[in-house]
Motif scaffolding. Sequence first.
Motif, PDB file in Angstrom:
ATOM      1  N   UNK A  96       4.549  -9.391  39.704  1.00 42.48           N
ATOM      2  CA  UNK A  96       3.474  -8.680  40.850  1.00 42.48           C
ATOM      3  C   UNK A  96       2.094  -8.358  40.347  1.00 42.48           C
ATOM      4  N   UNK A  97       0.837  -9.167  41.178  1.00 37.53           N
ATOM      5  CA  UNK A  97      -0.432  -8.078  40.185  1.00 37.53           C
ATOM      6  C   UNK A  97      -0.921  -8.355  41.720  1.00 37.53           C
ATOM      7  N   UNK A  98      -2.499  -8.333  41.615  1.00 41.86           N
ATOM      8  CA  UNK A  98      -3.313  -7.357  42.782  1.00 41.86           C
ATOM      9  C   UNK A  98      -4.209  -8.740  42.735  1.00 41.86           C
ATOM     10  N   UNK A  99      -5.285  -9.087  44.150  1.00 43.89           N
ATOM     11  CA  UNK A  99      -6.097  -9.847  43.835  1.00 43.89           C
ATOM     12  C   UNK A  99      -7.047  -9.097  45.612  1.00 43.89           C
ATOM     13  N   UNK A 153      -1.883  -7.539  47.311  1.00 46.75           N
ATOM     14  CA  UNK A 153      -0.314  -7.358  46.306  1.00 46.75           C
ATOM     15  C   UNK A 153       0.770  -8.698  46.921  1.00 46.75           C
ATOM     16  N   UNK A 154       1.300  -9.674  45.767  1.00 51.44           N
ATOM     17  CA  UNK A 154       1.585 -10.639  46.240  1.00 51.44           C
ATOM     18  C   UNK A 154       2.636 -11.023  44.952  1.00 51.44           C
ATOM     19  N   UNK A 155       3.627 -11.527  44.922  1.00 55.95           N
ATOM     20  CA  UNK A 155       4.792 -12.214  44.887  1.00 55.95           C
ATOM     21  C   UNK A 155       4.463 -12.946  43.103  1.00 55.95           C
ATOM     22  N   UNK A 156       3.698 -13.123  42.038  1.00 56.12           N
ATOM     23  CA  UNK A 156       3.814 -14.416  40.935  1.00 56.12           C
ATOM     24  C   UNK A 156       4.797 -15.134  41.019  1.00 56.12           C
ATOM     25  N   UNK A 157       5.793 -15.185  41.057  1.00 59.94           N
ATOM     26  CA  UNK A 157       6.955 -16.188  41.041  1.00 59.94           C
ATOM     27  C   UNK A 157       6.874 -17.056  42.991  1.00 59.94           C
ATOM     28  N   UNK A 158       6.690 -16.716  43.713  1.00 57.54           N
ATOM     29  CA  UNK A 158       6.337 -17.589  44.670  1.00 57.54           C
ATOM     30  C   UNK A 158       4.735 -18.061  45.126  1.00 57.54           C
ATOM     31  N   UNK A 161      -2.563 -17.116  41.903  1.00 57.70           N
ATOM     32  CA  UNK A 161      -3.476 -16.648  41.757  1.00 57.70           C
ATOM     33  C   UNK A 161      -5.004 -18.001  42.460  1.00 57.70           C
ATOM     34  N   UNK A 162      -4.996 -18.705  42.174  1.00 53.89           N
ATOM     35  CA  UNK A 162      -5.208 -19.968  41.652  1.00 53.89           C
ATOM     36  C   UNK A 162      -5.034 -20.640  43.820  1.00 53.89           C
ATOM     37  N   UNK A 197      -9.322 -11.084  32.192  1.00 57.04           N
ATOM     38  CA  UNK A 197     -10.245 -12.248  31.970  1.00 57.04           C
ATOM     39  C   UNK A 197      -9.422 -13.287  32.911  1.00 57.04           C
ATOM     40  N   UNK A 198      -8.311 -13.566  32.925  1.00 53.93           N
ATOM     41  CA  UNK A 198      -7.322 -15.333  33.568  1.00 53.93           C
ATOM     42  C   UNK A 198      -8.693 -15.161  34.681  1.00 53.93           C
ATOM     43  N   UNK A 199      -8.041 -13.559  35.775  1.00 51.82           N
ATOM     44  CA  UNK A 199      -9.020 -14.016  36.767  1.00 51.82           C
ATOM     45  C   UNK A 199     -10.627 -14.585  37.341  1.00 51.82           C
TER      46      UNK A 199
END
Length: 279
Positions: A96-99, A153-158, A161-162, A197-199
């Motif tokens: 999970x990650x956030x934007x 908040x999102x599931x990075x497997x699905x 971020x791009x 930095x990745x974002x």
Amino acid sequence: MRQNDEETLNDLYNLILNPATREWERSALSSTKNALEEGATIDDQLSKLEAKLRPLALRNNLTPDVTDFYNSITGNASADAQFDFTKHSIDDLTYQDSAVFAGGCFWCMVEPFETKNGIISVLSGYTGGHMDHPTYDQVSGQYTGHVEAVEIIFDTRIIHYEELVELYWQLTDPTDAFGQFQDRGSQYRPIIFVRNEEQRKITEKSKQRLIESGKYKRPIVTLIEPTSVFWPAENFHQQFYKKNRKRYKRIERSRQQFLAYQRLQGKIRKELNHFTRKP
């Protein structure tokens, strides 16, 4: 006393103590409280209070928490729906990650993200300012330096971020530094807040591609800034598109009409440029 009467009284007391409540509203609420303490019936007093609040309620000019209270005493359950703030959290650091995106009024920034597969939660709020616990009135008055934004908040497997960044460009006017669409003021300026930095790299590359696309005649002014404290907006603003469907649709329609016109202009400009470059 009935359980729902006790809850109403508790809400009434909390609103009187709430620093975001305007003085006129507090005066009306206090008069109701005083009358109840002197033995007046709650149904009669709430009826009188509703009549006092109604003119501002009809003009959508009550503060957010008082609006929720008004909806509760008038039986507007859908508009009074409570957002579960406890569910807006990252529970799995691996997947999970956030934007965070600011793109004008946050009312219109929730549905396009929330309805995407892989989105766990979208929270409307205020960020980028210099005051703790800002209220809607303070932000709207441009006293705090905050912008209206959404935290996703999102599931990075699905979903990646791009993809969120690309969707953001489709929802906003990146050439307008002084607001978005009909919403004017510094609290509506477009900003992508990056938390690492990745974002930042992903966002900068995406912005550069947009600049090079020639889609816009004017410069791309959307800022890229590091994340700061994200303060949740009042319950009234959460999932506005569900609770106030008609009002939301009017605002969203206006945004979409502008964006469609802007895209058409870009397409015509690119075709003309291609035509004039032919030998």
